[in-house]
Design a protein around this motif. Structure first.
Motif, PDB file in Angstrom:
ATOM      1  N   VAL A   1       0.891  -1.220   0.132  1.00  0.00           N
ATOM      2  CA  VAL A   1       0.097   0.141  -0.011  1.00  0.00           C
ATOM      3  C   VAL A   1       0.886   1.293   0.117  1.00  0.00           C
ATOM      4  N   GLU A   2       0.608   2.037  -0.950  1.00  0.00           N
ATOM      5  CA  GLU A   2       1.253   3.517  -0.751  1.00  0.00           C
ATOM      6  C   GLU A   2       0.397   4.454  -0.959  1.00  0.00           C
ATOM      7  N   TYR A   3       0.681   5.798  -0.325  1.00  0.00           N
ATOM      8  CA  TYR A   3      -0.296   6.803  -0.176  1.00  0.00           C
ATOM      9  C   TYR A   3      -0.023   7.968  -0.719  1.00  0.00           C
ATOM     10  N   VAL A   4      -0.825   8.533  -1.384  1.00  0.00           N
ATOM     11  CA  VAL A   4      -0.392   9.832  -2.320  1.00  0.00           C
ATOM     12  C   VAL A   4      -1.705  10.933  -1.999  1.00  0.00           C
ATOM     13  N   PRO A   5      -1.098  12.080  -1.432  1.00  0.00           N
ATOM     14  CA  PRO A   5      -1.928  13.129  -0.818  1.00  0.00           C
ATOM     15  C   PRO A   5      -2.429  13.970  -2.054  1.00  0.00           C
ATOM     16  N   THR A   6      -3.554  14.443  -1.913  1.00  0.00           N
ATOM     17  CA  THR A   6      -4.170  15.128  -2.971  1.00  0.00           C
ATOM     18  C   THR A   6      -5.069  16.067  -2.224  1.00  0.00           C
ATOM     19  N   SER A   7      -5.814  16.982  -3.046  1.00  0.00           N
ATOM     20  CA  SER A   7      -6.624  17.941  -2.434  1.00  0.00           C
ATOM     21  C   SER A   7      -8.061  17.543  -2.409  1.00  0.00           C
ATOM     22  N   ASN A   8      -8.350  16.263  -2.699  1.00  0.00           N
ATOM     23  CA  ASN A   8      -9.551  15.561  -2.526  1.00  0.00           C
ATOM     24  C   ASN A   8      -9.800  15.248  -1.404  1.00  0.00           C
ATOM     25  N   PRO A   9     -10.992  15.816  -0.711  1.00  0.00           N
ATOM     26  CA  PRO A   9     -11.477  15.597   0.683  1.00  0.00           C
ATOM     27  C   PRO A   9     -11.981  14.112   0.887  1.00  0.00           C
ATOM     28  N   HIS A  10     -11.956  13.512   0.044  1.00  0.00           N
ATOM     29  CA  HIS A  10     -12.278  11.930   0.130  1.00  0.00           C
ATOM     30  C   HIS A  10     -11.066  11.061  -0.164  1.00  0.00           C
ATOM     31  N   VAL A  11     -11.170   9.762  -0.004  1.00  0.00           N
ATOM     32  CA  VAL A  11     -10.227   8.918  -0.178  1.00  0.00           C
ATOM     33  C   VAL A  11     -10.380   7.772  -1.277  1.00  0.00           C
ATOM     34  N   VAL A  12      -9.612   7.591  -2.222  1.00  0.00           N
ATOM     35  CA  VAL A  12      -9.939   6.516  -3.243  1.00  0.00           C
ATOM     36  C   VAL A  12      -8.773   5.505  -3.219  1.00  0.00           C
ATOM     37  N   VAL A  13      -9.060   4.307  -3.425  1.00  0.00           N
ATOM     38  CA  VAL A  13      -8.200   3.075  -3.326  1.00  0.00           C
ATOM     39  C   VAL A  13      -8.090   2.679  -4.931  1.00  0.00           C
ATOM     40  N   THR A  14      -6.897   2.440  -5.452  1.00  0.00           N
ATOM     41  CA  THR A  14      -6.902   2.079  -6.908  1.00  0.00           C
ATOM     42  C   THR A  14      -5.808   1.161  -6.839  1.00  0.00           C
ATOM     43  N   GLU A  15      -6.133  -0.060  -7.628  1.00  0.00           N
ATOM     44  CA  GLU A  15      -5.308  -1.265  -7.929  1.00  0.00           C
ATOM     45  C   GLU A  15      -4.182  -0.923  -8.835  1.00  0.00           C
ATOM     46  N   LYS A  16      -3.145  -1.106  -8.658  1.00  0.00           N
ATOM     47  CA  LYS A  16      -1.846  -0.831  -9.634  1.00  0.00           C
ATOM     48  C   LYS A  16      -1.185  -2.297  -9.913  1.00  0.00           C
ATOM     49  N   PRO A  17      -0.458  -2.363 -11.041  1.00  0.00           N
ATOM     50  CA  PRO A  17       0.255  -3.551 -11.417  1.00  0.00           C
ATOM     51  C   PRO A  17       1.149  -3.872 -10.251  1.00  0.00           C
ATOM     52  N   GLY A  18       1.540  -5.370 -10.127  1.00  0.00           N
ATOM     53  CA  GLY A  18       2.109  -5.940  -9.188  1.00  0.00           C
ATOM     54  C   GLY A  18       1.653  -5.799  -7.776  1.00  0.00           C
ATOM     55  N   GLN A  19       0.457  -6.065  -7.829  1.00  0.00           N
ATOM     56  CA  GLN A  19      -0.399  -6.264  -6.479  1.00  0.00           C
ATOM     57  C   GLN A  19      -0.032  -4.846  -5.446  1.00  0.00           C
ATOM     58  N   GLN A  20      -0.020  -3.719  -6.084  1.00  0.00           N
ATOM     59  CA  GLN A  20       0.188  -2.618  -5.136  1.00  0.00           C
ATOM     60  C   GLN A  20      -1.269  -1.817  -5.206  1.00  0.00           C
ATOM     61  N   LEU A  21      -1.547  -1.084  -4.023  1.00  0.00           N
ATOM     62  CA  LEU A  21      -2.759  -0.376  -3.964  1.00  0.00           C
ATOM     63  C   LEU A  21      -2.186   1.033  -3.716  1.00  0.00           C
ATOM     64  N   GLN A  22      -3.017   1.932  -4.320  1.00  0.00           N
ATOM     65  CA  GLN A  22      -2.686   3.152  -4.101  1.00  0.00           C
ATOM     66  C   GLN A  22      -3.714   4.013  -3.690  1.00  0.00           C
ATOM     67  N   VAL A  23      -3.447   4.507  -2.218  1.00  0.00           N
ATOM     68  CA  VAL A  23      -4.403   5.334  -1.625  1.00  0.00           C
ATOM     69  C   VAL A  23      -4.301   6.758  -1.853  1.00  0.00           C
ATOM     70  N   ARG A  24      -5.299   7.393  -2.281  1.00  0.00           N
ATOM     71  CA  ARG A  24      -4.916   8.941  -2.762  1.00  0.00           C
ATOM     72  C   ARG A  24      -6.254   9.655  -2.203  1.00  0.00           C
ATOM     73  N   GLY A  25      -5.841  11.063  -1.841  1.00  0.00           N
ATOM     74  CA  GLY A  25      -6.874  11.824  -1.239  1.00  0.00           C
ATOM     75  C   GLY A  25      -6.330  12.404   0.190  1.00  0.00           C
ATOM     76  N   ALA A  26      -7.261  12.541   1.059  1.00  0.00           N
ATOM     77  CA  ALA A  26      -7.147  12.893   2.255  1.00  0.00           C
ATOM     78  C   ALA A  26      -6.485  11.939   3.089  1.00  0.00           C
ATOM     79  N   ILE A  27      -5.212  11.595   2.958  1.00  0.00           N
ATOM     80  CA  ILE A  27      -4.658  10.498   3.616  1.00  0.00           C
ATOM     81  C   ILE A  27      -4.362  10.516   5.146  1.00  0.00           C
ATOM     82  N   THR A  28      -4.371  11.955   5.560  1.00  0.00           N
ATOM     83  CA  THR A  28      -3.896  12.069   7.012  1.00  0.00           C
ATOM     84  C   THR A  28      -5.026  11.860   7.912  1.00  0.00           C
TER      85      THR A  28
END
Length: 247
Positions: free
Chosen positions: A98-125
């Motif tokens: 699992v990797e985390y990518v902060p963005t200005s989105n007030p929500h949190v979205v989880v996306t599957e990436k190649p190599g069995q990796q999850l990307q968590v984007r948004g208000a990750i704090t």
């Protein structure tokens, strides 16, 4: 659900909760580090008898409580609040980083990436938002993998069901309604595959017997001769489920 404090002779035990169930034929004790001690009783059962039953089961409760204490480091708020970096799904033999990518989105979205990796984007704090988003992803994984698996087992044991759904139950791994509708807990993804298969068989047998009668257990034994060992393992299987999933 009613809550009771234990009697003085049970002072070393945690508080317990009582749940009446129309399916229950006997008193059943359930204990977990997340929900404590739960006493499941048949409808109309005399609650005044519960302390005596708990006293008789005190050695068993003490044993489970010691096991919880030995693994207490996994149950602390600190452990629950730490960022999730890896998700091990034993049931389907997958491990996701699992990797985390902060963005200005007030929500949190989880996306599957190649190599069995999850990307968590948004208000990750916001830890709770991250956990909820990951649980939503788990539910999707369960619908994708567990439901077809249940259909396969259903065909193998020749016990058909109507439909299957996925939820995040607090105290049950799965359930079966009188209409042969089976509900699966997405937390099953964390369990060993042989235990998950047993849970499937158990619920499929409920399509014939909506109880835990001798006839029910006989049918379970016919479909899974190793059911006693697997059923006993369910009492301590909580250790496979990460703390963050329960929050």
């Amino acid at each position: 659900m009613k809550s009771r404090s234990l009697q003085p002779q049970l002072a070393n035990l945690p508080n317990y909760k009582v749940r009446e169930s129309h399916k229950a034929k006997h008193v059943n004790l359930k204990i977990s580090p997340h929900h404590g001690l739960e006493v499941v009783v048949p409808k109309g059962f005399d609650h005044r008898r519960i302390p005596e039953i708990l006293q008789k089961k005190q050695k068993w409760i003490d044993k489970i409580a010691r096991q919880f204490e030995a693994q207490q480091e996994f149950l602390t708020p600190t452990a629950a609040d730490q960022g999730v970096t890896e998700i091990v799904l034993q049931a389907i033999a997958e491990t996701w980083r699992v990797e985390y990518v902060p963005t200005s989105n007030p929500h949190v979205v989880v996306t599957e990436k190649p190599g069995q990796q999850l990307q968590v984007r948004g208000a990750i704090t916001h830890t709770d938002l991250c956990h909820k988003a990951l649980c939503k992803w788990l539910a999707h994984k369960a619908r994708t993998h567990l439901v077809p698996w249940l259909r396969t087992v259903s065909h193998e044991v020749q016990l058909p069901f109507e439909q299957a759904s996925v939820r995040g139950q607090k105290t049950r791994w799965a359930s079966c309604s009188q209409n042969k509708m089976i509900s699966l807990n997405y937390k099953l993804l964390f369990l060993p595959p042989e235990v998950v298969c047993y849970v499937f068989v158990h619920e499929l047998c409920h399509t014939i017997h909506m109880n835990h009668s001798a006839a029910f257990w006989q049918l379970v034994g016919e479909k899974d001769p190793n059911y006693e060992q697997l059923d006993a393992e369910l009492h301590n299987i909580w250790r496979y489920v990460p703390v963050w999933v329960e929050h």
